[in-house]
Design a protein around this motif. Structure first.
Motif, mmCIF file in Angstrom:
data_model
loop_
_atom_site.group_PDB
_atom_site.id
_atom_site.type_symbol
_atom_site.label_atom_id
_atom_site.label_comp_id
_atom_site.label_asym_id
_atom_site.label_seq_id
_atom_site.Cartn_x
_atom_site.Cartn_y
_atom_site.Cartn_z
ATOM 1 N N LEU A 25 -4.487 -23.890 8.163
ATOM 2 C CA LEU A 25 -5.214 -23.940 8.520
ATOM 3 C C LEU A 25 -4.741 -22.803 9.998
ATOM 4 O O LEU A 25 -5.205 -21.838 10.515
ATOM 5 C CB LEU A 25 -6.195 -25.558 9.615
ATOM 6 C CG LEU A 25 -6.748 -25.736 8.808
ATOM 7 C CD1 LEU A 25 -7.067 -27.638 9.427
ATOM 8 C CD2 LEU A 25 -7.980 -25.330 8.541
ATOM 9 N N LEU A 26 -3.479 -23.021 10.406
ATOM 10 C CA LEU A 26 -2.755 -22.299 11.177
ATOM 11 C C LEU A 26 -2.564 -20.880 10.798
ATOM 12 O O LEU A 26 -3.102 -19.732 11.749
ATOM 13 C CB LEU A 26 -1.344 -23.544 11.609
ATOM 14 C CG LEU A 26 -1.385 -24.738 12.280
ATOM 15 C CD1 LEU A 26 -0.222 -24.693 12.694
ATOM 16 C CD2 LEU A 26 -2.031 -24.289 13.732
ATOM 17 N N THR A 27 -2.418 -20.327 9.834
ATOM 18 C CA THR A 27 -2.432 -19.082 8.958
ATOM 19 C C THR A 27 -3.997 -18.162 9.165
ATOM 20 O O THR A 27 -3.465 -17.067 9.675
ATOM 21 C CB THR A 27 -1.892 -19.500 7.909
ATOM 22 O OG1 THR A 27 -0.284 -19.980 7.862
ATOM 23 C CG2 THR A 27 -1.738 -18.131 7.392
ATOM 24 N N LEU A 28 -4.862 -19.210 8.782
ATOM 25 C CA LEU A 28 -6.011 -19.265 9.328
ATOM 26 C C LEU A 28 -6.291 -18.308 10.821
ATOM 27 O O LEU A 28 -7.083 -16.858 11.131
ATOM 28 C CB LEU A 28 -6.931 -19.934 8.639
ATOM 29 C CG LEU A 28 -8.462 -19.033 8.201
ATOM 30 C CD1 LEU A 28 -8.252 -18.160 6.766
ATOM 31 C CD2 LEU A 28 -9.617 -20.720 7.856
ATOM 32 N N GLY A 29 -5.837 -19.154 12.099
ATOM 33 C CA GLY A 29 -6.472 -18.429 12.977
ATOM 34 C C GLY A 29 -5.258 -17.973 13.525
ATOM 35 O O GLY A 29 -5.527 -16.485 14.190
ATOM 36 N N TYR A 30 -4.325 -17.667 12.871
ATOM 37 C CA TYR A 30 -3.057 -16.145 13.240
ATOM 38 C C TYR A 30 -4.030 -15.221 12.352
ATOM 39 O O TYR A 30 -4.240 -13.964 13.309
ATOM 40 C CB TYR A 30 -2.304 -16.469 12.265
ATOM 41 C CG TYR A 30 -1.714 -15.614 13.095
ATOM 42 C CD1 TYR A 30 -0.843 -14.628 13.595
ATOM 43 C CD2 TYR A 30 -0.728 -14.624 11.406
ATOM 44 C CE1 TYR A 30 0.133 -13.475 13.528
ATOM 45 C CE2 TYR A 30 -0.432 -13.140 11.415
ATOM 46 C CZ TYR A 30 0.254 -12.920 12.874
ATOM 47 O OH TYR A 30 1.405 -12.310 12.613
ATOM 48 N N LEU A 31 -4.362 -15.118 11.069
ATOM 49 C CA LEU A 31 -5.162 -13.706 10.511
ATOM 50 C C LEU A 31 -6.347 -13.412 11.135
ATOM 51 O O LEU A 31 -6.105 -12.578 11.822
ATOM 52 C CB LEU A 31 -5.365 -14.730 9.013
ATOM 53 C CG LEU A 31 -4.116 -14.826 8.276
ATOM 54 C CD1 LEU A 31 -4.393 -14.599 6.573
ATOM 55 C CD2 LEU A 31 -3.749 -13.301 7.884
ATOM 56 N N VAL A 32 -7.359 -14.830 11.923
ATOM 57 C CA VAL A 32 -8.432 -14.098 12.932
ATOM 58 C C VAL A 32 -7.716 -13.135 14.099
ATOM 59 O O VAL A 32 -8.444 -12.375 14.950
ATOM 60 C CB VAL A 32 -9.152 -15.220 13.095
ATOM 61 C CG1 VAL A 32 -9.901 -15.076 14.410
ATOM 62 C CG2 VAL A 32 -9.675 -16.095 11.716
ATOM 63 N N LEU A 33 -7.006 -13.665 14.669
ATOM 64 C CA LEU A 33 -6.215 -13.232 15.604
ATOM 65 C C LEU A 33 -5.737 -12.081 15.354
ATOM 66 O O LEU A 33 -6.158 -11.044 16.117
ATOM 67 C CB LEU A 33 -5.327 -14.278 16.243
ATOM 68 C CG LEU A 33 -4.981 -14.170 17.861
ATOM 69 C CD1 LEU A 33 -6.262 -14.328 19.103
ATOM 70 C CD2 LEU A 33 -3.403 -15.098 18.351
ATOM 71 N N TYR A 34 -5.172 -11.715 14.552
ATOM 72 C CA TYR A 34 -4.934 -10.816 14.260
ATOM 73 C C TYR A 34 -5.962 -9.185 13.432
ATOM 74 O O TYR A 34 -5.681 -8.618 14.121
ATOM 75 C CB TYR A 34 -3.383 -10.859 12.710
ATOM 76 C CG TYR A 34 -3.386 -9.295 11.836
ATOM 77 C CD1 TYR A 34 -1.837 -9.018 12.491
ATOM 78 C CD2 TYR A 34 -4.321 -8.892 10.755
ATOM 79 C CE1 TYR A 34 -1.907 -7.919 11.835
ATOM 80 C CE2 TYR A 34 -2.913 -7.845 10.010
ATOM 81 C CZ TYR A 34 -1.597 -7.551 10.785
ATOM 82 O OH TYR A 34 -1.745 -5.836 9.888
ATOM 83 N N GLY A 35 -6.998 -10.254 13.141
ATOM 84 C CA GLY A 35 -7.820 -8.884 12.689
ATOM 85 C C GLY A 35 -8.509 -8.244 14.428
ATOM 86 O O GLY A 35 -8.935 -7.486 14.125
ATOM 87 N N VAL A 36 -8.881 -9.471 15.488
ATOM 88 C CA VAL A 36 -9.153 -8.894 16.145
ATOM 89 C C VAL A 36 -8.225 -7.739 16.860
ATOM 90 O O VAL A 36 -8.750 -6.941 17.090
ATOM 91 C CB VAL A 36 -9.747 -9.960 17.540
ATOM 92 C CG1 VAL A 36 -9.766 -9.573 17.913
ATOM 93 C CG2 VAL A 36 -10.628 -10.972 16.724
ATOM 94 N N LEU A 134 -5.719 -7.201 3.335
ATOM 95 C CA LEU A 134 -7.395 -6.673 2.810
ATOM 96 C C LEU A 134 -7.576 -6.673 4.638
ATOM 97 O O LEU A 134 -8.347 -6.121 4.446
ATOM 98 C CB LEU A 134 -7.877 -8.523 2.092
ATOM 99 C CG LEU A 134 -9.658 -8.179 1.623
ATOM 100 C CD1 LEU A 134 -9.791 -6.487 0.809
ATOM 101 C CD2 LEU A 134 -10.086 -9.506 1.607
ATOM 102 N N ILE A 135 -7.563 -7.255 5.368
ATOM 103 C CA ILE A 135 -8.145 -7.409 6.700
ATOM 104 C C ILE A 135 -7.777 -5.946 7.103
ATOM 105 O O ILE A 135 -8.295 -5.327 7.557
ATOM 106 C CB ILE A 135 -7.774 -8.323 7.760
ATOM 107 C CG1 ILE A 135 -8.378 -10.212 7.111
ATOM 108 C CG2 ILE A 135 -7.491 -7.856 8.833
ATOM 109 C CD1 ILE A 135 -6.540 -11.211 8.230
ATOM 110 N N VAL A 136 -6.455 -5.089 6.724
ATOM 111 C CA VAL A 136 -6.205 -4.169 7.610
ATOM 112 C C VAL A 136 -6.777 -2.906 6.536
ATOM 113 O O VAL A 136 -7.581 -1.897 7.665
ATOM 114 C CB VAL A 136 -4.639 -3.556 7.693
ATOM 115 C CG1 VAL A 136 -4.550 -2.476 7.593
ATOM 116 C CG2 VAL A 136 -3.872 -4.639 7.863
ATOM 117 N N ALA A 137 -7.125 -3.107 5.618
ATOM 118 C CA ALA A 137 -7.961 -2.356 4.827
ATOM 119 C C ALA A 137 -9.682 -2.437 4.414
ATOM 120 O O ALA A 137 -10.016 -1.010 5.131
ATOM 121 C CB ALA A 137 -8.343 -2.317 3.146
#
Lengths: 278, 303
Positions: A25-36, A134-137
């Motif tokens: 869950l924490l990593t998912l939250g971090y990834l969302v933040l990162y994507g933004v 994937l997010i970056v791509a």
């Protein structure tokens, strides 16, 4: 052989105790933040007119390396937290007594736990790094991330910490062991910075301190090698230098030192736990 | 005895720094015996148990379990152990705990489920099989611990204070289980400070104090060394001293107390007194329970 039973048991415990859920869950939250962050960063980058050729690719690569650097940090913390009380903590609590009295070698308990934690970290690094690439791509249309060697080196760094923490845990209880392992980890981090400054200032002493810290705990060196693998594009090398990587990535010898380090810490853990009184 | 002992200890010592927790203990437990190991807290009982299981390494001495050197996998495959702390991974359900230990004990896959079910029923936890151990009371944890100890159909069961968290009914159940094990030829090593428990189920006992064995033997033999209280006429004390020697005769609250080795000595004493003209009005056995023995041992360091 019962090592696989212990490894499976270790994985199951992490799942059941919701360690995996919390980390996911924490990593998912971090990834969302990162994507933004990547989305806005990339938009600003496209609005920048001019600049040298290859700037976009270099910056995108830097964004990915920066993101993976923080994943690497989370993986390191996770590795230490999972394994720091794995042996002593269970002996002190008494939960290992009935298990160690079974026809199970002590070495199988140590190796089973090591494999269990390593698998957990492998899944964590594999999934989260893939998602990040994937997010970056998707956002930038650029497929960066280089070879698989990068994530593997990140895993190797986590394995070094698991080995170190298990070695400590064969003798010490969780708290002093955690303090020691984190101090060593921090020493390697700071040693890396000193090494970089020494490189810029051409100070042999500072450079050697850095190298020494990397031999003592090669976690930072593994990340430096990983970031060199992950960074692609013309600017990547220069841009990655600084907080996220070394300007001169460590040589292949460091890999050998890392494997030796792992063999030594695991060997110590096996030997010390074999002799341990419950 | 042609068969090697189930547990054999020779000159076993354990030192922690300056403290000698176990001091030169030699002990032999025969196959099929229900053996009680008694001692006050801190006497070295659990240390000795952990050495028999290979969990703690002796500083000196030799230990064999089921004819194998201590700690060997072959020996451990046939041993069941309920630890004193009875702490288990509480994220498991009772059934999962038994399955896991069955696998570790190399119980074949096709009988594991049945074995787990039967044992949970045996310890009265059938209805809680799929509940996590973290929801269990201490007594339930101890009971699932007993089931865990039996899951590998062991030839030797080592129980370290198995009833410390149980109510009287739970204690009786465990005593019954121990008796059943003994009847089925399973060797039981019962570590306890509950004298009544040991008294009721054990064939033989050893008492440990300050790391050394201070008494060992068949329970009735140990208990037969008893005292009787006599109400008798003039000259009784002198007659008793003449018959039994000085050592075992004393006055307590104006009554004569005489230490005898067994029932024959009581009969002989009374006959001789009557023969020498001392009337005997009343003879009362001062019940020398295991508790008396235990206290005497703990206080004086001998029997």
């Amino acid at each position: 052989m019962s090592a696989h039973l212990i490894a499976f048991f270790t994985l199951r415990e992490a799942l059941r105790r919701r360690v995996v859920l919390a980390a996911a869950l924490l990593t998912l939250g971090y990834l969302v933040l990162y994507g933004v962050g990547v989305w806005f960063g990339y938009r600003d980058l496209q609005e920048t007119q001019g600049g040298p050729p290859g700037l976009t690719e270099g910056v995108v690569s830097l964004m990915l390396v920066g993101g993976l650097w923080s994943l690497n940090f989370i993986a390191s913390v996770l590795a230490v937290f999972l394994s720091v009380g794995a042996l002593s903590g269970e002996v002190d609590q008494g939960t290992l007594h009935a298990i160690a009295a079974r026809p199970v070698r002590r070495s199988e308990i140590v190796l089973g736990k090591f494999v269990g934690f390593t698998l957990m970290l492998a899944v964590f690094i594999g999934v989260s790094a893939s998602l990040m690439i994937l997010i970056v791509a998707v956002i930038t249309g650029e497929i960066v991330g280089g070879s698989w060697a990068g994530p593997f080196l990140m895993l190797l760094a986590a394995m070094l910490l698991i080995g170190l923490a298990l070695a400590g845990s064969s003798r010490l209880s969780a708290l002093p062991n955690g303090v020691i392992v984190f101090t060593l980890y921090a020493t390697a981090l700071i040693g890396g910075v000193i090494e970089q400054i020494g490189d810029v200032l051409e100070s042999a002493v500072m450079f050697n301190i850095g190298v020494f810290s990397s031999v003592l705990v090669p976690t930072r060196a593994m990340w430096d090698m990983a970031s060199a693998q992950l960074a692609t594009g013309g600017f990547a090398g220069e841009l990655s230098a600084g907080p996220f990587g070394a300007s001169n990535p460590p040589s292949g010898w460091m890999l050998l030192i890392a494997f030796l380090h792992l063999a030594l810490t695991l060997g110590f853990a096996l030997r010390a736990f074999e002799r341990r009184d419950f | 005895m042609s068969q090697p002992a189930a547990i054999y200890l020779s000159g076993v010592s354990k030192r922690y720094g300056d403290t000698l927790a176990v001091d030169d203990v030699s002990l032999s437990v025969a196959h099929g015996e229900v053996f009680g190991f008694l001692g006050p807290n801190g006497a070295g009982k659990s240390t000795l148990v952990k050495m028999i299981l290979g969990l703690t390494h002796p500083t000196a001495g030799e230990i064999e379990v089921l004819g194998q050197p201590v700690g060997s996998l072959a020996a451990r495959a046939e041993v069941g152990y309920l630890p004193e702390t009875f702490r288990f991974h509480d994220w498991l359900t009772a059934s999962e705990l038994l399955h896991f230990h069955a696998r570790l004990a190399r119980v074949s896959a096709d009988v594991r489920s049945q074995r787990a079910r039967e044992l949970l029923e045996l310890v009265g936890l059938k209805d809680r099989a799929n509940d996590r151990i973290s929801t269990f009371s201490k007594g339930m944890m101890q009971r699932v611990g007993l089931a865990q100890a039996l899951v590998g159909e062991p030839r030797l069961v080592i129980l370290d204070e198995p009833t410390s968290a149980l109510d009287p009914i739970g204690r009786r159940d465990v005593r019954d289980r121990i008796r059943e094990l003994g009847e089925h030829g399973v060797t039981v090593f019962l570590n306890s400070h509950l004298l009544s428990e040991v008294e009721q189920v054990c064939d033989r006992v050893a008492i440990i104090d300050h790391g050394s064995i201070v008494a060992e033997g068949k329970l009735d033999e140990l208990l037969n060394a008893q005292e009787i209280e006599l109400r008798a006429g003039q000259g009784a004390e002198a007659a008793a001293r003449e018959i039994l020697g000085e050592g075992g005769v004393r006055q307590v609250n104006g009554r004569l107390r005489v230490r005898v080795a067994n029932d024959d000595e009581i009969a002989g004493l009374i006959r001789r007194m009557v023969e020498t003209g001392v009337p005997v009005y009343d003879v009362r056995q001062i019940g020398d329970s295991l508790e008396d023995l235990f206290v005497r041992v703990a206080e004086r360091g001998d029997v």
